[in-house]
Design a protein around this motif. Structure first.
Motif, PDB file in Angstrom:
ATOM      1  N   GLY A 307     -13.515  34.571 -11.251  1.00 54.96           N
ATOM      2  CA  GLY A 307     -14.893  34.350 -10.843  1.00 54.96           C
ATOM      3  C   GLY A 307     -15.048  33.632  -9.516  1.00 54.96           C
ATOM      4  N   LYS A 310     -12.804  36.708  -5.263  1.00 54.72           N
ATOM      5  CA  LYS A 310     -11.735  37.224  -4.414  1.00 54.72           C
ATOM      6  C   LYS A 310     -12.089  38.603  -3.858  1.00 54.72           C
ATOM      7  CE  LYS A 310      -8.787  36.617  -7.863  1.00 54.72           C
ATOM      8  NZ  LYS A 310      -9.562  35.767  -8.761  1.00 54.72           N
ATOM      9  N   THR A 311     -12.847  39.368  -4.663  1.00 55.31           N
ATOM     10  CA  THR A 311     -13.102  40.755  -4.271  1.00 55.31           C
ATOM     11  C   THR A 311     -13.823  40.859  -2.924  1.00 55.31           C
ATOM     12  OG1 THR A 311     -13.456  41.041  -6.635  1.00 55.31           O
ATOM     13  CG2 THR A 311     -13.823  42.953  -5.256  1.00 55.31           C
ATOM     14  N   ARG A 463     -23.163  28.684 -11.055  1.00 52.52           N
ATOM     15  CA  ARG A 463     -22.502  28.914 -12.347  1.00 52.52           C
ATOM     16  C   ARG A 463     -22.704  27.682 -13.213  1.00 52.52           C
ATOM     17  NH1 ARG A 463     -18.315  32.604 -10.783  1.00 52.52           N
ATOM     18  NH2 ARG A 463     -19.515  34.104  -9.592  1.00 52.52           N
TER      19      ARG A 463
HETATM   20  P1  ADP Z   1     -12.625  37.202  -9.037  1.00 52.20           P
HETATM   21  O1  ADP Z   1     -12.147  36.193  -8.076  1.00 52.20           O
HETATM   22  O2  ADP Z   1     -12.444  36.788 -10.455  1.00 52.20           O
HETATM   23  O3  ADP Z   1     -12.076  38.575  -8.770  1.00 52.20           O
HETATM   24  P2  ADP Z   1     -15.091  38.441  -8.337  1.00 52.20           P
HETATM   25  O4  ADP Z   1     -14.702  38.831  -6.981  1.00 52.20           O
HETATM   26  O5  ADP Z   1     -15.117  39.491  -9.380  1.00 52.20           O
HETATM   27  O6  ADP Z   1     -14.203  37.243  -8.844  1.00 52.20           O
HETATM   28  O7  ADP Z   1     -16.488  37.691  -8.240  1.00 52.20           O
HETATM   29  C1  ADP Z   1     -17.139  37.246  -9.392  1.00 52.20           C
HETATM   30  C2  ADP Z   1     -18.637  37.378  -9.225  1.00 52.20           C
HETATM   31  O8  ADP Z   1     -19.117  36.433  -8.270  1.00 52.20           O
HETATM   32  C3  ADP Z   1     -19.054  38.725  -8.727  1.00 52.20           C
HETATM   33  O9  ADP Z   1     -20.210  39.117  -9.432  1.00 52.20           O
HETATM   34  C4  ADP Z   1     -19.357  38.477  -7.258  1.00 52.20           C
HETATM   35  O10 ADP Z   1     -20.314  39.383  -6.756  1.00 52.20           O
HETATM   36  C5  ADP Z   1     -19.909  37.084  -7.289  1.00 52.20           C
HETATM   37  N1  ADP Z   1     -19.741  36.335  -6.031  1.00 52.20           N
HETATM   38  C6  ADP Z   1     -18.661  36.364  -5.229  1.00 52.20           C
HETATM   39  N2  ADP Z   1     -18.825  35.537  -4.179  1.00 52.20           N
HETATM   40  C7  ADP Z   1     -20.013  34.949  -4.337  1.00 52.20           C
HETATM   41  C8  ADP Z   1     -20.742  33.970  -3.580  1.00 52.20           C
HETATM   42  N3  ADP Z   1     -20.262  33.451  -2.457  1.00 52.20           N
HETATM   43  N4  ADP Z   1     -21.948  33.592  -4.061  1.00 52.20           N
HETATM   44  C9  ADP Z   1     -22.434  34.128  -5.190  1.00 52.20           C
HETATM   45  N5  ADP Z   1     -21.815  35.036  -5.935  1.00 52.20           N
HETATM   46  C10 ADP Z   1     -20.608  35.452  -5.527  1.00 52.20           C
END
Ligand code: ADP
Ligand code: MG
Length: 700
Positions: A307, A310-311, A463
């Motif tokens: 969460g 990273k994506t 969160r």
């Molecule tokens: P992980 O690191 O577990 O792969 P994800 O890339 O799936 O996490 O991101 C988790 C969620 O947080 C996704 O819904 C993403 O769109 C959201 N997200 C990522 N960066 C931010 C940010 N800077 N602010 C708010 N939401 C974000």
């Protein structure tokens, strides 16, 4: 890497084992099966513990659980049969205590030997028996009643067993190997200045001490692995691993890569995001951009808790590759995860006019032919998929960036296989690896010396932290009520089943039973089930239904996938939580708390709790910080568990223990720099000595 020929002197350690007396073809084969080929391999077969036969302990002074050597005269013998044969031999040394030797297997000749009046010396660990202390199956030797007896003058090493080679034989072979230990530079690979600055003994001194400790050696210190002689060996072993990874990195970076700079697409993507990057994301993105701008390939690991986002960072890096007119690929370990990425990336990129291709095993026939064509022509600018991306018939026009998600599920070879998809003879792609398993800094420094590491150590704002509750399993009925209530309000929940018996079948059965119980207890709810025994397609189907909110409560084994995002799931129950390791509990808990609703995680345990289990559950209740949890896990369980050694292709240490020996890392890095700079010949020999045989073992 070119190999520097070894000077003839160095060959003492490379002498084949067949040169030792007592090694015929049969023993050689058994040894080879465990990776032992040379005399030098035996030098490094280090004792697991020591037995002190340098003294005799009076029977009256024996203590339960403390191994000891005693001498006495057989006073009584009882041969019986209670379900199985039994031989009890009472011995006496006049010191006022009593000791019984108990045998369950024995030969007639042994019974004859152990007649009343015989004098014995035996060694073993006394435990409380029916009538005072007993030693079960002691090692023993008959003594001449008259002749004076001689005691050992050093501690007896106990070696890890090698199947098919008796302990006595093994001990003799190690002894012969040690007799061949050479002096000076033939053995000692660390420069004298380094040894002096660290105040550690030479390798020869260290090996002789560890294999043949003198009778006044501190067994307790040796058992802790912290004796200076052991530290000397640990130092060299960790150095060997470090050098091996650094060498791998140097070889990888000897290739060239196309420098990539973010252009209009990267800017447009960042502007279109519905959120601003967190400080941590921005910092890591900068690290990545710096790497991408170079003419040598990026080798970067981005770690960040589930969460942490990273994506997005990966997507921005991909945008830079596409800005440069080249292709990027993202590979994930399961179809569901890859699909989730494809969905997100399409939502971000397609509005910007970028074509995102999807490739997985189930893309077949005409659709596959079409996708392969798009990848080959470059029409597909970003390609997302599973292992299918690595297949031979996948050819990219110009892959400049290979992104691998959830690195632990892929081996190093697979990481390289994707990279090789972009190798065109002169250039290789940049590599970005992402993992959600937070790795303690010490471990990252040694396990990933071939990669640069960045951490996204901050969660996006908004969160609500997951509230963690530890509950006795007796309160299950209350909990079921709570689930009924939560689901009635439109929330979704996971119920995770675990068992101590890790066989898929038993766990699947338990999940099935729990599923049936919950279906009976919660008639109004839609309940699903996933476990490792189900077909992959059925598993995916159940996960998908849960994701699409077609299921309220998902009963699952620990197979529920890392990284799967179901923001509406806000309650998780983990049964028998006391049986799971911290890393796993943390990963599981990361499935909830991904949306805006307040989430909770209930850790159900069976009493009584062991001290370790209590400590783990307390840690979980106290903190959600993946790095803190990982440090704790490293201390409690060691690195093998944490990294999934097999999957990372990381060789196990023989002696080193990262939690215990991490303080050596700065010195190791320093020595590593010096040797790589000025002594490639020594680097080769150190790696060969410690890892050469491990590599053979892996290949066997
Ligand atoms: P992980 O690191 O577990 O792969 P994800 O890339 O799936 O996490 O991101 C988790 C969620 O947080 C996704 O819904 C993403 O769109 C959201 N997200 C990522 N960066 C931010 C940010 N800077 N602010 C708010 N939401 C974000
Ligand atoms: Mg992810």
């Amino acid at each position: 890497m070119t190999r520097t020929p070894l000077p003839a002197l160095a060959d003492a350690g490379l002498t084949p084992l067949s040169a030792l007396s007592g090694v015929g073809p049969k023993v050689a084969e058994k040894l080879a099966a465990r990776g032992f080929a040379t005399v030098g391999d035996l030098w490094l077969h280090l004792p697991r513990q020591y037995e002190d036969r340098t003294r005799i302990t009076p029977i009256g002074h024996l203590r339960s659980g403390v191994p000891a050597q005693v001498e006495g005269v057989v006073e009584a013998v009882e041969k019986g049969f209670r379900r199985r044969p039994l031989l009890r031999v009472a011995i006496d040394d006049g010191s006022g205590g009593s000791l019984v030797l108990r045998f369950f297997h024995f030969r007639a000749a042994q019974v004859a030997q152990l007649a009343v009046g015989t004098r014995l010396r035996c060694f073993g660990t006394p435990r409380p028996g029916q009538h005072g202390l007993e030693i079960v199956h002691p090692s023993y030797r008959l003594l001449d009643r008259e002749a004076p007896t001689v005691l050992d003058d050093r501690l007896d090493p106990v070696y890890p067993l090698i199947e098919g080679v008796g302990p006595q034989v093994l001990r003799r072979l190690v002894g012969q190997a040690l007799d061949r230990l050479p002096q000076g530079p033939a053995l000692e690979l660390l420069p004298g200045a380094i040894l002096e600055s660290l105040e550690v003994p030479t390798l020869r001194e260290a090996l002789l001490y560890v294999h043949r400790p003198p009778c006044d050696a501190d067994i307790g210190l040796l058992a802790s692995g912290c004796h200076p002689a052991q530290r000397r060996l640990v130092l060299e072993e960790m150095l060997a691993h470090h050098l091996s990874l650094r060498r791998q990195r140097i070889a990888l970076q000897a290739h060239r890569a196309h420098p990539l700079r973010p252009g209009p697409l990267a800017s447009a993507l960042q502007a279109a995001l519905p959120f601003a990057l967190t400080g941590a994301q921005a910092r890591v993105y900068r690290d990545v951009l710096k790497d991408l701008a170079a003419r040598r390939p990026m080798l970067r690991l981005v770690q960040g808790d589930v969460g942490s986002g990273k994506t997005v960072v990966a997507a921005l890096a991909a945008a830079a590759a596409i800005d440069g007119g080249r292709q990027a690929a993202l590979m994930a370990p399961t179809e569901l995860l890859a699909e989730q990425h494809a969905q997100n990336l399409r939502a971000w990129f397609e509005p910007l006019g970028i074509s995102v291709a999807w490739l997985a095993g189930k893309v077949t026939g005409r659709a596959r032919t079409r996708v392969l064509g798009e990848i080959a022509s470059g029409a597909a600018q970003l390609v997302v998929g599973t292992h299918a991306l690595m297949q031979a018939n996948v050819a990219f026009r110009d892959l400049a960036l290979a992104i691998v998600d959830e690195q632990h599920r892929f081996g190093v070879h697979q990481r390289l296989a994707l990279r090789d998809k972009g190798a065109d003879g002169t250039h290789v792609p940049h590599q970005l690896v992402m993992t959600a398993t937070p790795i303690p800094r010490t471990l990252a420094m040694s396990a990933y010396a071939d990669l640069d590491v960045s951490a996204i150590d901050e969660l996006p704002p908004g969160r609500t932290p997951v509230q963690t509750v530890v509950l006795s399993a007796e309160r299950r009925p209350e909990l079921i009520e709570r689930i009924r209530h939560a689901c009635a309000q439109g929330r979704q929940a996971y119920w995770v089943c675990t068992l101590i018996d890790d066989s898929d079948e038993v766990v699947a059965q338990a999940a099935q039973t729990t599923f049936e119980q919950l279906v009976a207890a919660l008639p109004g709810l839609r309940i699903g089930l996933v476990h490792g025994r189900m077909k992959a397609a059925d598993k995916q189907e159940a996960m998908r239904a849960f994701k699409d909110a077609g299921i309220d409560l998902l009963v699952a084994t620990t197979v529920i996938e890392v990284g799967v995002d179901v923001p509406n799931a806000s309650l998780m129950v983990i049964e028998n939580a006391e049986r799971l390791g911290l890393a796993q509990l943390h990963q599981l808990r990361g499935r909830v708390g991904r949306g805006t609703a307040a989430s909770s995680c209930v850790l159900l345990y069976q009493s009584p709790l062991s001290r370790m289990a209590r400590e783990r559950l307390d840690t979980m209740r106290r903190t959600a910080d993946g790095f803190e949890i990982a440090e704790k896990d490293l201390a409690l369980r060691g690195p093998g568990e944490l990294l999934g050694t097999r999957q990372t292709g990381l060789a196990e240490f023989r002696l080193a223990d990262l939690a215990r020996d991490a303080d050596l890392l700065p010195a190791i890095h320093r020595i590593g720099d010096v040797l790589l700079d000025s002594r490639p010949d020594l680097v080769e020999r150190i790696v060969q000595r410690w890892i050469g045989s491990a590599a053979r073992y892996a290949a066997a």
